[in-house]
Motif scaffolding. Structure first.
Motif, PDB file in Angstrom:
ATOM      1  N   GLY A 173       0.840  -1.186   0.000  1.00 15.32           N
ATOM      2  CA  GLY A 173       0.000   0.000   0.000  1.00 15.32           C
ATOM      3  C   GLY A 173       0.880   1.242   0.000  1.00 15.32           C
ATOM      4  N   CYS A 174       0.229   2.400  -0.093  1.00 13.60           N
ATOM      5  CA  CYS A 174       1.009   3.639  -0.156  1.00 13.60           C
ATOM      6  C   CYS A 174       0.260   4.774   0.544  1.00 13.60           C
ATOM      7  CB  CYS A 174       1.214   4.009  -1.632  1.00 13.60           C
ATOM      8  SG  CYS A 174       2.203   5.501  -1.882  1.00 13.60           S
ATOM      9  N   VAL A 175       1.018   5.613   1.242  1.00 14.36           N
ATOM     10  CA  VAL A 175       0.444   6.863   1.727  1.00 14.36           C
ATOM     11  C   VAL A 175       1.244   8.007   1.112  1.00 14.36           C
ATOM     12  CG1 VAL A 175       1.838   6.895   3.868  1.00 14.36           C
ATOM     13  CG2 VAL A 175      -0.300   8.167   3.771  1.00 14.36           C
ATOM     14  N   LEU A 176       0.514   8.988   0.601  1.00 10.06           N
ATOM     15  CA  LEU A 176       1.142  10.226   0.102  1.00 10.06           C
ATOM     16  C   LEU A 176       0.679  11.363   1.001  1.00 10.06           C
ATOM     17  CD1 LEU A 176       0.738  10.348  -3.797  1.00 10.06           C
ATOM     18  CD2 LEU A 176       2.793   9.780  -2.488  1.00 10.06           C
ATOM     19  N   ILE A 177       1.600  12.242   1.389  1.00 11.05           N
ATOM     20  CA  ILE A 177       1.238  13.388   2.236  1.00 11.05           C
ATOM     21  C   ILE A 177       1.761  14.659   1.568  1.00 11.05           C
ATOM     22  CG2 ILE A 177       1.454  14.421   4.544  1.00 11.05           C
ATOM     23  CD1 ILE A 177       0.607  11.811   5.490  1.00 11.05           C
ATOM     24  N   ARG A 178       0.818  15.561   1.319  1.00  6.86           N
ATOM     25  CA  ARG A 178       1.162  16.779   0.570  1.00  6.86           C
ATOM     26  C   ARG A 178       2.300  17.555   1.233  1.00  6.86           C
ATOM     27  NH1 ARG A 178      -1.088  19.857  -3.054  1.00  6.86           N
ATOM     28  NH2 ARG A 178      -2.672  18.264  -3.204  1.00  6.86           N
ATOM     29  N   ASP A 179       2.213  17.737   2.545  1.00  6.43           N
ATOM     30  CA  ASP A 179       3.227  18.509   3.265  1.00  6.43           C
ATOM     31  C   ASP A 179       4.254  17.521   3.851  1.00  6.43           C
ATOM     32  OD1 ASP A 179       4.743  19.945   5.052  1.00  6.43           O
ATOM     33  OD2 ASP A 179       3.059  21.073   5.893  1.00  6.43           O
ATOM     34  N   GLY A 180       5.298  17.280   3.063  1.00  9.27           N
ATOM     35  CA  GLY A 180       6.283  16.284   3.460  1.00  9.27           C
ATOM     36  C   GLY A 180       6.965  16.600   4.784  1.00  9.27           C
ATOM     37  N   GLU A 181       7.122  17.886   5.060  1.00 10.69           N
ATOM     38  CA  GLU A 181       7.794  18.273   6.305  1.00 10.69           C
ATOM     39  C   GLU A 181       6.898  17.969   7.510  1.00 10.69           C
ATOM     40  OE1 GLU A 181      10.706  18.628   6.904  1.00 10.69           O
ATOM     41  OE2 GLU A 181      10.637  19.463   8.925  1.00 10.69           O
ATOM     42  N   ALA A 182       5.608  18.222   7.372  1.00  6.53           N
ATOM     43  CA  ALA A 182       4.682  17.881   8.465  1.00  6.53           C
ATOM     44  C   ALA A 182       4.680  16.372   8.695  1.00  6.53           C
ATOM     45  CB  ALA A 182       3.272  18.368   8.121  1.00  6.53           C
ATOM     46  N   HIS A 183       4.718  15.616   7.609  1.00  7.31           N
ATOM     47  CA  HIS A 183       4.750  14.146   7.703  1.00  7.31           C
ATOM     48  C   HIS A 183       5.978  13.714   8.514  1.00  7.31           C
ATOM     49  CE1 HIS A 183       4.758  10.119   5.214  1.00  7.31           C
ATOM     50  NE2 HIS A 183       4.561   9.915   6.498  1.00  7.31           N
ATOM     51  N   ARG A 184       7.114  14.266   8.171  1.00  7.13           N
ATOM     52  CA  ARG A 184       8.360  13.909   8.885  1.00  7.13           C
ATOM     53  C   ARG A 184       8.268  14.305  10.365  1.00  7.13           C
ATOM     54  NH1 ARG A 184      12.899  15.415  10.771  1.00  7.13           N
ATOM     55  NH2 ARG A 184      12.293  17.592  10.576  1.00  7.13           N
ATOM     56  N   LYS A 185       7.738  15.509  10.592  1.00  9.75           N
ATOM     57  CA  LYS A 185       7.664  15.976  11.991  1.00  9.75           C
ATOM     58  C   LYS A 185       6.728  15.114  12.847  1.00  9.75           C
ATOM     59  CE  LYS A 185       7.444  20.438  13.221  1.00  9.75           C
ATOM     60  NZ  LYS A 185       6.970  21.825  13.111  1.00  9.75           N
ATOM     61  N   ALA A 186       5.777  14.458  12.192  1.00 12.42           N
ATOM     62  CA  ALA A 186       4.820  13.633  12.939  1.00 12.42           C
ATOM     63  C   ALA A 186       5.418  12.280  13.351  1.00 12.42           C
ATOM     64  CB  ALA A 186       3.558  13.413  12.107  1.00 12.42           C
ATOM     65  N   PHE A 187       6.526  11.888  12.733  1.00 13.86           N
ATOM     66  CA  PHE A 187       7.075  10.557  13.038  1.00 13.86           C
ATOM     67  C   PHE A 187       8.546  10.543  13.436  1.00 13.86           C
ATOM     68  CE2 PHE A 187       3.219   9.449  10.792  1.00 13.86           C
ATOM     69  CZ  PHE A 187       2.758   8.378  11.539  1.00 13.86           C
ATOM     70  N   ALA A 188       9.321  11.541  12.998  1.00 11.56           N
ATOM     71  CA  ALA A 188      10.768  11.454  13.198  1.00 11.56           C
ATOM     72  C   ALA A 188      11.117  11.460  14.680  1.00 11.56           C
ATOM     73  CB  ALA A 188      11.447  12.623  12.484  1.00 11.56           C
ATOM     74  N   SER A 189      11.971  10.552  15.080  1.00  7.34           N
ATOM     75  CA  SER A 189      12.568  10.563  16.421  1.00  7.34           C
ATOM     76  C   SER A 189      13.619   9.469  16.407  1.00  7.34           C
ATOM     77  CB  SER A 189      11.542  10.295  17.520  1.00  7.34           C
ATOM     78  OG  SER A 189      11.071   8.986  17.438  1.00  7.34           O
ATOM     79  N   ARG A 190      14.860   9.867  16.340  1.00  7.45           N
ATOM     80  CA  ARG A 190      15.935   8.893  16.171  1.00  7.45           C
ATOM     81  C   ARG A 190      16.756   8.743  17.440  1.00  7.45           C
ATOM     82  NH1 ARG A 190      18.524   8.967  10.871  1.00  7.45           N
ATOM     83  NH2 ARG A 190      16.853   9.427   9.418  1.00  7.45           N
ATOM     84  N   PRO A 191      16.843   7.552  17.950  1.00  5.70           N
ATOM     85  CA  PRO A 191      17.794   7.319  19.045  1.00  5.70           C
ATOM     86  C   PRO A 191      19.226   7.435  18.516  1.00  5.70           C
ATOM     87  CG  PRO A 191      16.827   5.254  18.302  1.00  5.70           C
ATOM     88  CD  PRO A 191      16.131   6.341  17.539  1.00  5.70           C
ATOM     89  N   ASP A 192      20.167   7.572  19.437  1.00  4.91           N
ATOM     90  CA  ASP A 192      21.567   7.793  19.042  1.00  4.91           C
ATOM     91  C   ASP A 192      22.086   6.746  18.055  1.00  4.91           C
ATOM     92  OD1 ASP A 192      21.609   9.935  20.683  1.00  4.91           O
ATOM     93  OD2 ASP A 192      22.612   8.910  22.354  1.00  4.91           O
ATOM     94  N   TYR A 193      21.711   5.519  18.280  1.00  9.83           N
ATOM     95  CA  TYR A 193      22.313   4.470  17.450  1.00  9.83           C
ATOM     96  C   TYR A 193      21.809   4.482  16.011  1.00  9.83           C
ATOM     97  CZ  TYR A 193      18.421   1.107  17.153  1.00  9.83           C
ATOM     98  OH  TYR A 193      17.246   0.485  16.839  1.00  9.83           O
ATOM     99  N   LEU A 194      20.763   5.321  15.760  1.00 11.03           N
ATOM    100  CA  LEU A 194      20.245   5.428  14.388  1.00 11.03           C
ATOM    101  C   LEU A 194      20.598   6.768  13.737  1.00 11.03           C
ATOM    102  CD1 LEU A 194      16.659   3.880  14.710  1.00 11.03           C
ATOM    103  CD2 LEU A 194      18.662   2.869  13.614  1.00 11.03           C
ATOM    104  N   ALA A 195      21.527   7.496  14.337  1.00 14.56           N
ATOM    105  CA  ALA A 195      21.855   8.816  13.783  1.00 14.56           C
ATOM    106  C   ALA A 195      22.352   8.687  12.353  1.00 14.56           C
ATOM    107  CB  ALA A 195      22.919   9.476  14.648  1.00 14.56           C
ATOM    108  N   ALA A 196      21.937   9.635  11.521  1.00 10.07           N
ATOM    109  CA  ALA A 196      22.437   9.673  10.149  1.00 10.07           C
ATOM    110  C   ALA A 196      23.843  10.237  10.201  1.00 10.07           C
ATOM    111  CB  ALA A 196      21.551  10.563   9.307  1.00 10.07           C
ATOM    112  N   ASP A 197      24.728   9.655   9.418  1.00 12.21           N
ATOM    113  CA  ASP A 197      26.109  10.047   9.581  1.00 12.21           C
ATOM    114  C   ASP A 197      26.878   9.881   8.275  1.00 12.21           C
ATOM    115  OD1 ASP A 197      28.136  10.991  11.052  1.00 12.21           O
ATOM    116  OD2 ASP A 197      28.629   9.109  12.060  1.00 12.21           O
ATOM    117  N   GLY A 198      27.441  10.983   7.796  1.00  9.69           N
ATOM    118  CA  GLY A 198      28.422  10.943   6.717  1.00  9.69           C
ATOM    119  C   GLY A 198      27.889  10.440   5.394  1.00  9.69           C
ATOM    120  N   THR A 199      28.825   9.987   4.586  1.00  6.64           N
ATOM    121  CA  THR A 199      28.471   9.589   3.228  1.00  6.64           C
ATOM    122  C   THR A 199      28.538   8.070   3.048  1.00  6.64           C
ATOM    123  OG1 THR A 199      30.772   9.860   2.602  1.00  6.64           O
ATOM    124  CG2 THR A 199      29.306  11.734   2.183  1.00  6.64           C
TER     125      THR A 199
END
Ligand SMILES: Cc1ncc(COP(=O)(O)O)c(C=O)c1O
Length: 486
Positions: free
Chosen positions: A315-341
């Motif tokens: 299935g698929c969900v599309l959300i017009r305001d991508g930033e609001a979508h991210r703000k509603a779910f994003a929460s990363r613990p330290d071990y999942l930090a995005a890092d480098g290339t």
């Protein structure tokens, strides 16, 4: 010196086959069977009950020892005839897609890669982004819209309603919950139950979803909607959400999405569209105009596994305001930090757009399916299903023993068998028995619903293998079986 001299566990922990040739032969046996299953999908019975002996085999003790590959392969082959039946052209129940053999290519590759698509920098993330981008194009969503592939529309609805809730409460709800906020939303009384379930799951409760009555065509009554919103505001509630349906589950009705978008704009409501199967009709130039307004949605939920025939589940969900979508779910613990290339790069990560951290490589089968067939062919199959449903509707109307219970708006035909002198209760018992008998006969598999309180045989056609003659076979069989029941 052998491996086991160096490491006493070396020979024990290895789950890979000892004999790769035997493994290849086993896989090829299953593959041949899988191809044959698709090749002969239109033959034989629709649904076959799982034999008791086979069911009993699923009550065995937890395996503590290994089974040899040949025996395991045989056990897998033995269960293959006993699926739901939705690959067969006369599977007419609920809303199930028919699947397509091309999925085997992608699913074998995805299984071999065993990728976790929650995030990180690997090809699975790029494939999913490509699919989401195609969806944005298909539904004319802006480039800033976000999306996620999930198990189905039910999950898509939870993600959409949660985002809408958090936007309405300025994201404080992520930490504090909804507290005293009296958020209320609206949908039609023909809307799918996944909307009420989502309201339950996001802490608003099902009572907060107000069901608006429909017109004779099964579309939300717009005046009733406006009145309910006004009444709720007067009562001190906080209207925040409006869900239209593109293809109701009972009759395939499509709400006036443009009008709903306008009401949502005027009333500052989040506008969601449940397009589980109906949204896919946008691939047909004949039907697409009936979906006008879908591109104005704040969120859209739909399935690839229904009218697009990607194998379950997708299935698929599309959300017009991508930033609001991210703000509603994003929460990363330290071990999942995005890092480098390197591997921990590749932002944005899907994990920030939904509740799941570990996610399979679902995107590959969707990507491959769309590449293999293209949207035009899919759209032609959708139109054919609508024509078949209309044909069935005409046959029902012309037949004195059958009664059409709702207009055929799209791909669903609801009717019942009738006989003189029977009460509503008798008719329900008779039609319920008829559905049971035709499913057991293996000839066809419709399901049931209620239309205005009346029990109906419900024929849903979301199947690229269905032909006009299949609906004729269904009606003849129902008439014959009804005769046998007399
Ligand atoms: C209109 C509608 N919405 C939502 C759903 C739920 O979709 P899923 O089964 O993919 O969760 C369905 C399922 O048939 C549906 O028809």
């Amino acid at each position: 010196m052998t491996d086991s001299d160096l490491d006493p566990h070396a020979a024990l922990g290895d789950l890979d086959p000892q004999d790769w040739d035997a493994y290849s032969q086993a896989l090829n046996r299953v593959l041949d069977s899988a191809i044959k299953k698709f090749q002969t999908a239109s033959d034989g019975r629709v649904w076959t009950p799982t034999p008791d002996t086979l069911k009993a085999g699923f009550q065995s003790a937890l395996p503590t020892d290994s089974l040899d590959l040949e025996a395991l392969t045989q056990q897998i082959l033995d269960l293959m005839p006993y699926g739901v039946g939705n690959t067969h052209p006369r599977f007419f129940g609920w809303v199930h897609g028919a699947g397509a053999p091309g999925n085997l290519l992608a699913e074998i590759a995805a299984s071999a890669m065993n990728a976790n698509c929650g995030g990180r920098d690997h090809v699975g993330i790029y494939v999913e982004r490509q699919v989401i981008d195609w969806c944005r194009t298909l539904f004319d969503f802006p480039a800033t819209a976000s999306g996620l592939l999930i198990s189905g529309t039910s999950m898509a609805t939870i993600i959409a309603t949660k985002t809408a809730r958090d936007v309405a409460l300025d994201f404080a709800s992520r930490q504090h919950g909804v507290r005293e906020a009296r958020l209320v939303g609206y949908t039609s009384d023909q809307a799918h139950a996944c909307l009420a379930r989502a309201f339950d799951m996001i802490g608003l409760g099902t009572d907060a979803l107000h069901k608006i009555a429909c017109d004779a065509e099964g579309r939300m009554d717009l005046d009733a909607l406006r009145q309910q919103i006004a009444q709720d505001r007067a009562d001190g509630a906080h209207p925040f959400f409006l869900a239209g349906t593109a293809g109701t589950v009972n009759t395939g009705a499509i709400d006036d999405l443009s009008a709903l978008a306008e009401i949502a704009r005027d009333e500052a409501l989040w506008f969601h569209v449940d397009g589980a199967f109906g949204a896919c009709a946008i691939t047909s130039p004949d039907i697409a105009p009936r979906l006008n307004g879908i591109s104005q949605a704040d969120s859209l939920a739909f399935d690839f596994h229904k009218w697009m025939h990607v194998n379950y589940d997708a299935g698929c969900v599309l959300i017009r305001d991508g930033e609001a979508h991210r703000k509603a779910f994003a929460s990363r613990p330290d071990y999942l930090a995005a890092d480098g290339t390197a591997l921990a790069g590749g932002e944005p990560w899907p994990v920030d757009y939904g509740p799941e951290l570990s996610r399979g490589f679902r995107a590959l089968k969707v990507w491959a399916h769309l590449k293999e067939h293209g949207t035009e062919k899919i759209g032609r199959a959708i139109v054919a299903n609508c024509d078949q449903a209309a044909h069935l509707g005409r046959l029902v109307e012309a037949h004195s023993a059958f009664e059409l219970l709702a207009p055929v708006g799209l791909n669903i035909c609801c009717f019942r068998y009738t006989a003189p002198g029977l009460s509503e209760q008798d008719l329900e018992a008779l039609n319920s028995k008829l559905i049971e008998q035709i499913q057991l006969s293996g000839i066809a598999a419709p399901s049931s619903t209620r239309i205005d309180g009346r029990f109906a045989i419900r024929v849903n056609i979301t199947n690229h293998r269905t032909k006009f003659e299949d609906v004729e076979i269904l009606l003849e069989a129902l008439e014959r079986l009804a005769g046998d029941l007399d």
